[in-house]
Enzyme design. Sequence first.
Site, PDB file in Angstrom:
ATOM      1  CG  ASP A  97      -0.236  -0.272   2.527  1.00 28.41           C
ATOM      2  OD1 ASP A  97       1.004  -0.314   2.548  1.00 28.41           O
ATOM      3  OD2 ASP A  97      -0.924  -0.447   3.545  1.00 28.41           O
TER       4      ASP A  97
ATOM      5  CG  ASN B 123      -8.085   0.898  11.772  1.00 30.09           C
ATOM      6  OD1 ASN B 123      -7.228   0.055  11.515  1.00 30.09           O
ATOM      7  ND2 ASN B 123      -8.382   1.879  10.936  1.00 30.09           N
TER       8      ASN B 123
ATOM      9  CG  HIS C 271      -5.504  -0.671   8.801  1.00 30.11           C
ATOM     10  ND1 HIS C 271      -5.272   0.681   8.625  1.00 30.11           N
ATOM     11  CD2 HIS C 271      -4.330  -1.166   9.249  1.00 30.11           C
ATOM     12  CE1 HIS C 271      -4.034   0.962   8.941  1.00 30.11           C
ATOM     13  NE2 HIS C 271      -3.431  -0.142   9.324  1.00 30.11           N
TER      14      HIS C 271
ATOM     15  CD  GLU D 148      -8.002   2.608   7.060  1.00 30.13           C
ATOM     16  OE1 GLU D 148      -7.738   1.630   7.782  1.00 30.13           O
ATOM     17  OE2 GLU D 148      -7.497   3.730   7.233  1.00 30.13           O
TER      18      GLU D 148
HETATM   19  C1  F6R Z   1       1.594  -0.531   6.051  1.00 34.20           C
HETATM   20  C2  F6R Z   1       0.380  -1.347   6.236  1.00 34.20           C
HETATM   21  C3  F6R Z   1      -0.404  -1.173   7.504  1.00 34.20           C
HETATM   22  C4  F6R Z   1       0.399  -1.678   8.703  1.00 34.20           C
HETATM   23  C5  F6R Z   1      -0.380  -1.556  10.002  1.00 34.20           C
HETATM   24  C6  F6R Z   1       0.488  -1.896  11.205  1.00 34.20           C
HETATM   25  O1  F6R Z   1       2.165  -0.819   4.803  1.00 34.20           O
HETATM   26  O2  F6R Z   1       0.026  -2.120   5.410  1.00 34.20           O
HETATM   27  O3  F6R Z   1      -1.606  -1.863   7.404  1.00 34.20           O
HETATM   28  O4  F6R Z   1       0.736  -3.028   8.491  1.00 34.20           O
HETATM   29  O5  F6R Z   1      -0.882  -0.270  10.163  1.00 34.20           O
HETATM   30  O6  F6R Z   1       1.554  -0.997  11.282  1.00 34.20           O
HETATM   31  P1  F6R Z   1       2.760  -1.214  12.278  1.00 34.20           P
HETATM   32  O7  F6R Z   1       3.473  -2.449  11.846  1.00 34.20           O
HETATM   33  O8  F6R Z   1       3.610   0.022  12.144  1.00 34.20           O
HETATM   34  O9  F6R Z   1       2.174  -1.377  13.635  1.00 34.20           O
END
Ligand code: F6R
Length: 242
Positions: free
Chosen positions: A67, A136, A138, A143
């Site tokens: 993403d 959240n 995701h 989302e």
């Molecule tokens: C980022 C992504 C997000 C993260 C998620 C957890 O490329 O795909 O979905 O995997 O927000 O982020 P961290 O690992 O920083 O806690």
Amino acid sequence: MQLKIYKNYQSLSAHISDEMIALIKHKPNAVICCASGDTPRLTCQLFAEKATTQKIDTSKFTFIGLDEWVGIPSDNEGSCRYFFDSLVIKPLQLATSQFHFFNALSNDVVAECKTMDKFITDKGGIDLMIVGIGMNGHIGFNEPGVSFDNYSHFIQLDATTITVGQKYFKDNVSLDKGITIGLQHLVESKEVILIANGLKKAAVIKTAVEGGLSNSFPATIIQKHPTGVVAIDEEAASLLSR
Ligand code: F6R
């Protein structure tokens, strides 16, 4: 869905990087899609280190970024692209033909999504997806409320994602929309590993693993994948009832 619990972040990251190496050894032209962020940071670093020291042929595999923050340039160190450039692409000196990322500055995000979907199809699908989980629930920028049937799409970021996302940036940035690989890609990926570590992820992991399948908590999709793995450390597992 399989649950794998590791002692700590280091052992979790060591294991997932070993899985990546094993896949490339077994299938040199494998397609790997990975999230950026704090969780996969050490995995990516170890993967590049091990591939180099073990002299693994990395010239045929393909790497895809999960993403991107729309509007954030690739030279901003909070961008997903910057993360992969510094941890995977440059250390392994991958050829341009070996990777694909969303262009966050494109003025046609719909075309960006189509290009990504075509890239994945042309490569014969994704072999391994390594994803994180947001506060959240995701996955990528899928989302809460997202359709499980989506391929690549762009989306209004959730308030939690916008707030938490500031941690990646040195200076305050305006985050608004995200572009992401969809959950239908995840379901179709041959293997998927959802990784998480630390006490702060314990509650979201409990919902992802033990909550009912629901698009209001996108990470529950992992329950739907035939060989889906949830790989976490002991802290992230601490609220699980099993
Ligand atoms: C980022 C992504 C997000 C993260 C998620 C957890 O490329 O795909 O979905 O995997 O927000 O982020 P961290 O690992 O920083 O806690």
